[in-house]
Design an enzyme around this catalytic site. Structure first.
Site, PDB file in Angstrom:
ATOM      1  CE1 TYR A   1      -4.616   5.849   4.212  1.00  0.00           C
ATOM      2  CE2 TYR A   1      -5.420   7.491   5.767  1.00  0.00           C
ATOM      3  CZ  TYR A   1      -4.950   6.219   5.506  1.00  0.00           C
ATOM      4  OH  TYR A   1      -4.801   5.312   6.522  1.00  0.00           O
ATOM      5  CB  CYS A   2      -7.931   5.877  -1.538  1.00  0.00           C
ATOM      6  SG  CYS A   2      -7.439   6.809  -3.004  1.00  0.00           S
ATOM      7  NE  ARG A   3      -3.622  -0.181  -3.586  1.00  0.00           N
ATOM      8  CZ  ARG A   3      -2.892  -1.135  -3.014  1.00  0.00           C
ATOM      9  NH1 ARG A   3      -1.589  -1.093  -3.102  1.00  0.00           N
ATOM     10  NH2 ARG A   3      -3.460  -2.113  -2.357  1.00  0.00           N
TER      11      ARG A   3
ATOM     12  N   GLY B   1      -5.143   8.237  -4.440  1.00  0.00           N
ATOM     13  CA  GLY B   1      -5.747   9.571  -4.470  1.00  0.00           C
ATOM     14  C   GLY B   1      -7.037   9.694  -5.254  1.00  0.00           C
TER      15      GLY B   1
ATOM     16  CG  PHE C   1      -1.220   4.044   2.642  1.00  0.00           C
ATOM     17  CD1 PHE C   1      -1.180   4.617   3.897  1.00  0.00           C
ATOM     18  CD2 PHE C   1      -0.661   2.791   2.469  1.00  0.00           C
ATOM     19  CE1 PHE C   1      -0.596   3.953   4.965  1.00  0.00           C
ATOM     20  CE2 PHE C   1      -0.069   2.117   3.530  1.00  0.00           C
ATOM     21  CZ  PHE C   1      -0.042   2.702   4.785  1.00  0.00           C
TER      22      PHE C   1
END
Length: 104
Positions: A65-67, A69, A94
């Site tokens: 995951y990142c901020r 996607g 996230f």
């Protein structure tokens, strides 16, 4: 790579006893919190990301995951090009995560 909704991703993590959660956000973003038990590899720092990914067990499942996607999808593609078989991208990242969060 498989894109998973928040619900699918969370459900799979709970059922996958050997899965690895991988946070690919920047250190600044990680200061906002992290999904519990996640490992951190900043994709923005490409050489460091590649080096860190090389040390991971390619046989395991990776929940990335990142901020939001986008970078996590990129990380999944890079990891697959390196020989990883099972990478799962968290759609919405996230910023849409409703599960547990913790501070590093």
């Amino acid at each position: 790579m498989q894109d998973l909704t928040q619900e699918q991703w969370h459900k799979q993590i709970l059922e996958d006893t050997t899965g690895v959660i991988l946070d690919v956000r920047t250190p600044h973003e990680v200061e906002e919190g992290i999904i519990p038990n996640a490992q951190h590899l900043d994709i923005q720092n490409a050489p460091s990301f590649m080096e860190g990914a090389q040390e991971l067990d390619k046989a395991k499942n990776y929940y990335v995951y990142c901020r939001s996607g986008g970078r996590s999808a990129q990380a999944c593609m890079i990891m697959e090009s390196m020989g990883f078989k099972n990478t799962y991208n968290l759609l919405g990242g996230f910023s849409e995560w409703k599960g547990d969060k913790t501070k590093l």
